[in-house]
Write an enzyme that holds these catalytic residues in place. Structure first.
Site, PDB file in Angstrom:
ATOM      1  N   PHE A 106       0.593  -1.455   0.151  1.00 31.57           N
ATOM      2  CA  PHE A 106      -0.087   0.184  -0.074  1.00 31.57           C
ATOM      3  C   PHE A 106       1.191   1.067  -0.044  1.00 31.57           C
ATOM      4  O   PHE A 106       0.218   2.245  -0.579  1.00 31.57           O
ATOM      5  CB  PHE A 106      -1.309  -0.050   1.222  1.00 31.57           C
ATOM      6  CG  PHE A 106      -0.681   0.329   2.223  1.00 31.57           C
ATOM      7  CD1 PHE A 106      -0.848   2.187   2.808  1.00 31.57           C
ATOM      8  CD2 PHE A 106       0.781  -0.437   3.272  1.00 31.57           C
ATOM      9  CE1 PHE A 106      -0.144   2.192   3.580  1.00 31.57           C
ATOM     10  CE2 PHE A 106       1.196  -0.274   4.704  1.00 31.57           C
ATOM     11  CZ  PHE A 106       0.747   1.129   4.899  1.00 31.57           C
ATOM     12  N   LYS A 107       2.322   1.177   0.914  1.00 28.47           N
ATOM     13  CA  LYS A 107       2.710   2.201   0.428  1.00 28.47           C
ATOM     14  C   LYS A 107       3.205   3.303  -1.138  1.00 28.47           C
ATOM     15  O   LYS A 107       3.355   4.037  -0.755  1.00 28.47           O
ATOM     16  CB  LYS A 107       4.576   2.036   1.587  1.00 28.47           C
ATOM     17  CG  LYS A 107       4.362   1.113   2.872  1.00 28.47           C
ATOM     18  CD  LYS A 107       3.659   1.794   3.918  1.00 28.47           C
ATOM     19  CE  LYS A 107       3.755   1.599   4.977  1.00 28.47           C
ATOM     20  NZ  LYS A 107       4.388   0.749   5.544  1.00 28.47           N
TER      21      LYS A 107
END
Length: 433
Positions: A106-107
């Protein structure tokens, strides 16, 4: 977009200033002075919009006039060029998959958006900057890929030796070019402390023009709000209130959801699910925030003993414990519970969880059992299971297919500089670069 420090001891700044300063001089965190709400018409038709269209509308509303519309459109479309699908798991439990970007975590959302926004400002002003970032796993690889080859930017990634997965380490130590990996002999908290000390050091900042790409930088949180809106759009047709469980470490991801909620997104409740590093669940139970040394777990990206974004979480609830407790529930889980959940869900449904998603699933399932109404529950899957292949394969007693994007980095030579967790060592290294 005007921002203030959560410690209220310095003047307000613009978005551009906040992005490049990273931290205010008073060691607080930047927060928007105003979080505008989206009009009801936006939510009336949200399910008809693409992810990029939703993200652009949210970004324009939050950022305001500081970025021209055509530039912001280009940034959003380039940064958010992959999907974040909501998938059913069982009953009224769904998963929001946030691992379809280039580093399968998700980063990618925050790192890609930030790199393009920074690049716009830097090219406009003909400046150069140095980015310091601490990582407990996925942040480093996402920042490395997001900023790789970006002009006028050099990135230094601090990660704890032996406390990230092999694949994660390969992703953040095999890039070269403008990316330097520093292998710190300590914990993530040591890495985070070194970064914070660097930002507060006058000599370093005067010479190097430092900023951060951690979730302490407000620019990371803006795009992390986008996928909460998109998840709601995918669930809207089911016509039930939405509850979101967030596997939590440094709490930037949860703050992205809280910002979305402040902008009008109708999320009924949040669940902050942690591993053995249970600082926030303990706070929610007692009203007392007590940082402590982090401990190593299978869900290593959440191994944080002093969550940096906690002041933001408070600020988004007017610094009132009762408001926080009413909006967020917290629960912590052991490695044994995590592994059992990966195994159970795989056997019963065929869905494959990573250790972080498993913690999020547990938090959601436990919270839903306490309700007497029908809701749509969604937990965040923050990384692809293959990034934690040893734990996952042991849990399911089966092989996990490694995506091509990960397979490409496994045979590259590691390039990292070993360093003790001492600020003077870091300072000396940076000044001599």
């Amino acid at each position: 977009m005007e921002l203030y420090s959560t410690k209220h001891q310095v003047e307000n700044v613009s978005l551009k200033e906040a992005i490049f300063k990273g931290l205010p001089a008073d060691n607080g965190l930047y927060m928007p002075v105003e979080i505008p709400t989206l009009p009801p018409a936006f939510f009336d038709t949200i399910e008809t919009r693409s992810f990029q269209e939703i993200a652009l509308e949210v970004a324009k509303t939050l950022i305001g006039l500081e970025i021209p519309d055509n530039v912001l459109t280009e940034i959003v479309n380039d940064a958010i060029n992959f999907d974040a699908p909501v998938k059913p798991v069982h009953d009224n439990i769904h998963v929001l998959e946030l691992f379809h970007g280039p580093t399968l975590a998700f980063k990618d959302f925050g790192a890609r958006f930030m790199s393009r926004l920074m690049s716009y400002f830097l090219q406009k002003d003909h400046q150069e900057i140095n980015i310091l970032v601490a990582t407990s796993g996925d942040t480093g690889s996402a920042v490395a890929q997001g900023f790789l080859g970006v002009p006028n930017i050099h990135v230094y990634i601090l990660y704890p030796k032996g406390k990230v997965s092999k694949i994660q380490e390969q992703q953040l130590t095999t890039n070269g070019q403008n990316i330097t990996a520093l292998e710190i002999e300590g914990t993530f908290d040591d890495c985070q402390r070194l970064v914070k000390e660097a930002f507060l050091d006058t000599q370093l900042n005067e010479k190097l023009n430092l900023t951060s790409a951690n979730s302490i930088n407000i620019c990371r949180l803006i795009p992390q709000s986008f996928y909460y809106f998109y998840a709601y759009a995918q669930l809207k047709a089911k016509g039930k209130p939405v509850v979101v469980a967030v596997p939590s470490g440094n709490f930037g991801n949860l703050c992205g959801g809280l910002i979305a909620q402040k902008m009008g997104l109708p999320i009924r409740h949040f669940v902050a699910a942690t591993n053995a590093n249970d600082i926030v669940p303990a706070y929610l139970a007692s009203g007392i925030f007590q940082a402590k040394p982090s401990v190593k777990t299978f869900s290593n990206a959440m191994d944080v003993g002093n969550p940096s974004n906690f002041p933001r979480m408070l600020a988004l609830h007017d610094d009132a414990y009762e408001q926080v407790k009413a909006n967020i529930s917290g629960k912590a889980y052991t490695d044994e519970e995590t592994v059992q959940t990966i195994q159970k869900i795989y056997q019963q449904t065929g869905y494959l969880l990573d250790p972080h998603g498993a913690v999020g699933y547990l938090g959601l399932k436990d919270y839903l059992t306490s309700l007497d109404e029908e809701v749509n529950g969604v937990f965040l899957a923050t990384a692809h299971p293959a990034k934690f292949i040893d734990v996952v394969e042991t849990a399911i007693e089966n092989k996990v297919e490694i995506p091509e994007l990960l397979a490409q980095v496994l045979n590259k030579p590691k390039e990292a500089i070993a360093m003790a967790p001492e600020f003077e060592r870091l300072k000396s290294f940076l000044l001599n670069k």
